[in-house]
Design a protein around this motif. Structure first.
Motif, mmCIF file in Angstrom:
data_model
loop_
_atom_site.group_PDB
_atom_site.id
_atom_site.type_symbol
_atom_site.label_atom_id
_atom_site.label_comp_id
_atom_site.label_asym_id
_atom_site.label_seq_id
_atom_site.Cartn_x
_atom_site.Cartn_y
_atom_site.Cartn_z
ATOM 1 N N GLU A 154 110.398 -2.416 79.179
ATOM 2 C CA GLU A 154 109.037 -3.134 79.633
ATOM 3 C C GLU A 154 109.424 -4.285 80.482
ATOM 4 N N SER A 201 102.526 -4.080 79.627
ATOM 5 C CA SER A 201 103.376 -3.514 78.674
ATOM 6 C C SER A 201 102.196 -2.624 77.840
ATOM 7 N N TYR A 202 102.895 -1.413 77.276
ATOM 8 C CA TYR A 202 102.061 -0.589 76.616
ATOM 9 C C TYR A 202 101.577 -1.227 75.300
ATOM 10 N N ARG A 246 96.193 4.808 80.240
ATOM 11 C CA ARG A 246 97.057 3.849 80.037
ATOM 12 C C ARG A 246 98.346 4.018 80.868
ATOM 13 N N ASN A 247 98.717 5.379 81.379
ATOM 14 C CA ASN A 247 99.995 5.378 81.879
ATOM 15 C C ASN A 247 99.713 4.682 83.326
ATOM 16 N N ILE A 276 98.288 -3.250 76.831
ATOM 17 C CA ILE A 276 97.091 -2.090 77.163
ATOM 18 C C ILE A 276 96.770 -1.724 75.751
ATOM 19 N N HIS A 282 100.062 1.149 83.110
ATOM 20 C CA HIS A 282 101.689 0.718 82.994
ATOM 21 C C HIS A 282 102.342 0.826 84.230
ATOM 22 N N ALA A 333 107.352 -3.570 83.877
ATOM 23 C CA ALA A 333 106.125 -3.284 83.768
ATOM 24 C C ALA A 333 105.139 -4.453 84.010
#
Length: 436
Positions: free
Chosen positions: A224, A230-231, A370-371, A234, A374, A227
């Motif tokens: 991460e 981060s997931y 989400r993707n 999110i 990210h 990025a």
């Protein structure tokens, strides 16, 4: 524990999970490999065995949201009970006045309750617990702290999930070097090798997202570091009530609009301000739509929502759409933003602050959103300057992310349109000044 009904087909990795009698059990499984199905089957079977000898079992299922809790109850618990032809009474009620609880009670008094997970629901029971998709639970570490007294009196704990970055308690548990937990790991390749009927290459091509595939099917802990969002960050801003236009409350709205005509996506991201929080009400994504079609969507959104400000990408081909939109809806409501390096950094910074401060609510569980959020990465060049990059694929070029950031900027209270080629480059105060 007794073997399952012959009517239920279980693959070897599911049988192994089901037959594991450990008190503390954790599993990292690829998407759509039956982890919730198998875990709810174990819960039902344990309740049935207890009732057969005159005892009661008490189980609580904590899911990431109400929709997921309902799915675990309807497609898991109730489905298994019906398959075993076991009578039960179903109940739905408000828990603590804030959360919807789903519950089944079996003839001997055993109970299974499904709830959305948070620290309050985690501490409200003395029971065995199943944490479903734990890596995606908001405040996972606080939930964990609240949870252990619940299971301290000899109860069992089941934790399953796919990975969601490294910033959550599920990552800590899976990577800890101890023998307190019985750990199960099944990626998509192993599941298929053991009989799961899936077209692996077909799935990979359809997803067309290397990071998404690596995380959700190959079970990799993604780095991460680069990025921008981060997931975990999110996921923390996702909510079941976001993303539905029919939940619009009639408040002031702000729209971010990333422009594209051919390869990337045209995206309009609608935020409604409710108190000090921005709620996503609608996200419209078009690919290869004509300018006339794009204009028609914009006009419909202006009709449906009370749009205070619409910030749109004016770069390149966005010049004419911006000019046309200002003519139709007014320069005081439509603002063009040139995507210079400085402007993109300011937009990205403003957007990240909204996520960090939990000032935005986005649709829950949408992999495309989400993707896309990210995939945006902050890169430092050899000359020391900052730029933002994103891989381009069939899902776009982080187009949703930029539309989201533009919408947040539109809501930030900036007093009016800027000459971005001159005024913005000269300004000494960042966009973040006065945000919310």
């Amino acid at each position: 524990m007794a073997s399952s009904s012959p009517a239920i087909t279980l693959y070897p990795y599911q049988q192994k999970w089901l037959q594991d009698e450990s008190r503390f059990k954790i599993g990292m499984f690829a998407r759509q490999t039956g982890k919730t199905f198998t875990s709810t089957l174990e819960i039902v079977m344990r309740c049935m065995e207890a009732e057969a000898i005159g005892r009661k079992e008490r189980w609580v299922i904590l899911s990431r949201g109400e929709r997921q809790a309902k799915e675990a109850m309807d497609e898991g618990v109730k489905r298994h009970l019906k398959a075993f032809q076991m009578g039960f009474e179903a109940l739905e009620y408000e828990y603590e006045g804030s959360f919807k609880a789903l519950e089944v009670t079996m003839p001997g008094g055993s109970r299974i309750t499904a709830l959305p997970a948070n620290p309050d629901t985690a501490r409200g029971f003395s029971a065995s617990v199943f944490l479903d998709e734990f890596a995606f639970h908001q405040d996972s570490r606080k939930i964990w702290q609240a949870l252990f007294p619940v299971i301290s009196a000899g109860h069992r704990l089941r934790v399953v999930s796919t990975p969601n970055g490294k910033g959550n308690k599920f990552y800590d548990l899976m990577t800890a070097s101890d023998d307190a937990w019985s750990k199960h790991v099944v990626d998509i390749y192993e599941a298929v090798r053991q009989g799961l009927p899936r077209d692996v290459e077909g799935l990979r091509r359809a997803l067309n997202d290397p990071d998404g595939w690596a995380q959700e099917f190959e079970l990799q802990w993604l780095d991460e570091a680069s990025a921008w969002l981060s997931y975990d960050l999110i996921s923390a801003c996702e909510h079941e009530g976001a993303g539905f236009s029919d939940l619009y409350q009639g408040g002031p709205c702000f729209v971010g609009n990333d422009i594209a005509r051919r390869n990337d996506l045209w995206v309009a991201w609608v935020l409604e301000q409710v108190g000090d929080v921005l709620w996503t009400r609608e996200i419209v994504a078009l690919k290869r739509a004509t300018f006339a079609e794009q204009d028609a969507v914009m006009d419909e959104l202006f009709k449906h929502y009370k749009i205070v400000r619409w910030a749109m990408d004016q770069t390149g081909m966005g010049e004419k759409p911006t000019e046309d939109a200002q003519r139709r809806h007014g320069e005081s409501r439509v603002e063009g933003v040139l995507f210079t390096a400085t402007n993109k950094q300011n937009l990205a910074t403003l957007g990240k602050q909204a996520f960090e401060d939990r000032k935005i609510r986005n649709p829950m569980g949408d992999p495309e959103i989400r993707n896309d959020l990210h995939k945006l990465r902050k890169v430092t060049t050899a000359m020391g300057s900052i730029r933002f990059e994103a891989d381009s694929d069939s899902a776009g070029h982080a187009d949703r992310a930029w539309a989201c950031f533009l919408a947040i900027y539109a809501a930030s209270g900036n007093p009016g349109p800027l000459d971005f080629e001159i005024a913005w480059e000269r300004q000494t105060e960042p966009l973040l000044a006065g945000f919310f």
